[in-house]
Design a protein around this motif. Structure first.
Motif, PDB file in Angstrom:
ATOM      1  N   GLU A  15      58.337 -50.826  76.764  1.00 41.42           N
ATOM      2  CA  GLU A  15      58.229 -49.660  77.646  1.00 41.42           C
ATOM      3  C   GLU A  15      58.883 -48.456  76.988  1.00 41.42           C
TER       4      GLU A  15
ATOM      5  N   THR B  49      60.215 -44.500  77.782  1.00 38.72           N
ATOM      6  CA  THR B  49      60.589 -43.585  78.858  1.00 38.72           C
ATOM      7  C   THR B  49      60.604 -42.175  78.301  1.00 38.72           C
TER       8      THR B  49
ATOM      9  N   ASN C  19      56.847 -44.801  81.120  1.00 38.72           N
ATOM     10  CA  ASN C  19      57.547 -44.332  82.319  1.00 38.72           C
ATOM     11  C   ASN C  19      57.828 -42.844  82.137  1.00 38.72           C
TER      12      ASN C  19
ATOM     13  N   ASN D 218      59.354 -39.296  83.364  1.00 38.44           N
ATOM     14  CA  ASN D 218      60.344 -38.644  84.206  1.00 38.44           C
ATOM     15  C   ASN D 218      60.069 -37.144  84.218  1.00 38.44           C
TER      16      ASN D 218
ATOM     17  N   LYS E 259      68.932 -41.246  78.954  1.00 35.03           N
ATOM     18  CA  LYS E 259      68.179 -41.785  80.077  1.00 35.03           C
ATOM     19  C   LYS E 259      66.683 -41.780  79.807  1.00 35.03           C
ATOM     20  N   VAL E 260      66.272 -41.067  78.756  1.00 36.01           N
ATOM     21  CA  VAL E 260      64.888 -41.079  78.289  1.00 36.01           C
ATOM     22  C   VAL E 260      64.923 -41.265  76.774  1.00 36.01           C
TER      23      VAL E 260
END
Length: 288
Positions: free
Chosen positions: A92, A94, A123, A125, A140-141
């Motif tokens: 995955e 992000t 994913n 954001n 966070k990404v």
């Protein structure tokens, strides 16, 4: 039924003959014939017509082959996925995207990238203003695409394209001047960062403001005559053409504003193989 039997069936069909299939698979013709015969005996079906010189699928064989192709594709995807796991490839990614970023600019690249990596999910954001850089900085990404309002030594920014922010207002206001714009609230978006500088880019001096944390809500407020503000040109181009929004052109202090978009990457985060590839894909696409 075995995987090798299905591969044998596929090779015979695609190569056109048992001989060509044996050369393709580096197996003897008797071995291929035996594999097909065992498959037919196991399910009491006839896959190939024995009346033709070249192998020709029977109606039953054609139906079986269609299902066999689906099974082979699923197995190969699973095999590739397992290999990626063993090589520590991410399953995955992000990605952080600024709300003003036009998806149409990056959609072809995303499509090309993920078409060849079916085991990798994405994913997304969505952030506003400093919020994107904060997520990049805090890992966070994997990386971000957006404006770089946070000048940080920990973030590497690579320019890719500009987004034009155009000042718009409801067409119900027939005479648009500076006095009107100061009377109406300027609709602005709030940063999604908890550590926002509160600085507003493009604020008309002396005007009051309303704020929202949603770009679509900002558009709706303006369209319904509750204020004015800048929105991405790609977002409102059609509404301007249809007369549902009007561009503000008569006030010198309020003009179109180009906002550079960057690929934002933390200098302290180690990207996995897929994240590195996607970053390179996007950067290369921006230069072509």
């Amino acid at each position: 039924m075995t995987y090798d039997q299905l591969v044998t069936l596929e090779a015979i069909i695609e190569q056109g003959s048992f001989k060509a299939a044996s050369e393709f698979l580096h197996k003897t013709q008797p071995a291929l014939s035996s594999a097909i015969k065992k498959l037919e005996q196991e399910y009491d079906i006839t896959l190939f017509s024995r009346e033709e010189y070249r192998p020709k699928l029977t109606d039953t064989g054609q139906a079986f082959y269609l299902k066999a192709q689906e099974a082979l594709q699923s197995f190969r995807e699973l095999e590739k996925f397992s290999k990626e796991l063993s090589l520590d490839h991410e399953t995955e990614l992000t990605l952080g995207i600024d709300a003003i970023c036009p998806i149409a600019e990056i959609a072809p690249t995303l499509n090309t990238f993920f078409e060849t990596r079916p085991s990798v999910s994405l994913n997304l954001n969505i952030d506003l203003l400093e919020g994107l850089a904060q997520k990049v900085n805090e890992h966070k990404v994997d990386f971000g695409i957006g404006s770089n309002l946070v000048q940080s030594e920990h973030i590497e920014s690579l320019p890719i394209f500009d987004v034009v922010m155009v000042p718009v207002i409801s067409p119900k206001f027939k005479k648009v001047n500076q006095s009107l714009l100061k009377k109406l609230p300027q609709i602005i978006v709030q940063s999604s960062s908890k550590q926002s500088s509160k600085k507003v880019v493009g604020k008309l001096q002396g005007s009051k403001s309303w704020s929202t944390s949603d770009m679509f809500m900002k558009e709706q407020l303006i369209e319904n005559g509750l204020g004015w503000g800048r929105l991405p040109l790609h977002q409102v181009r059609d509404k301007i053409k249809l007369g549902r929004l009007a561009e503000v052109k008569s006030v010198d202090q309020v003009k179109r504003l180009p906002v550079p978009m960057y690929l934002l990457k933390s200098r302290t985060k180690t990207l996995g193989p897929h994240a590195k590839s996607l970053l390179s894909f996007l950067l290369e696409a921006s230069r072509s």
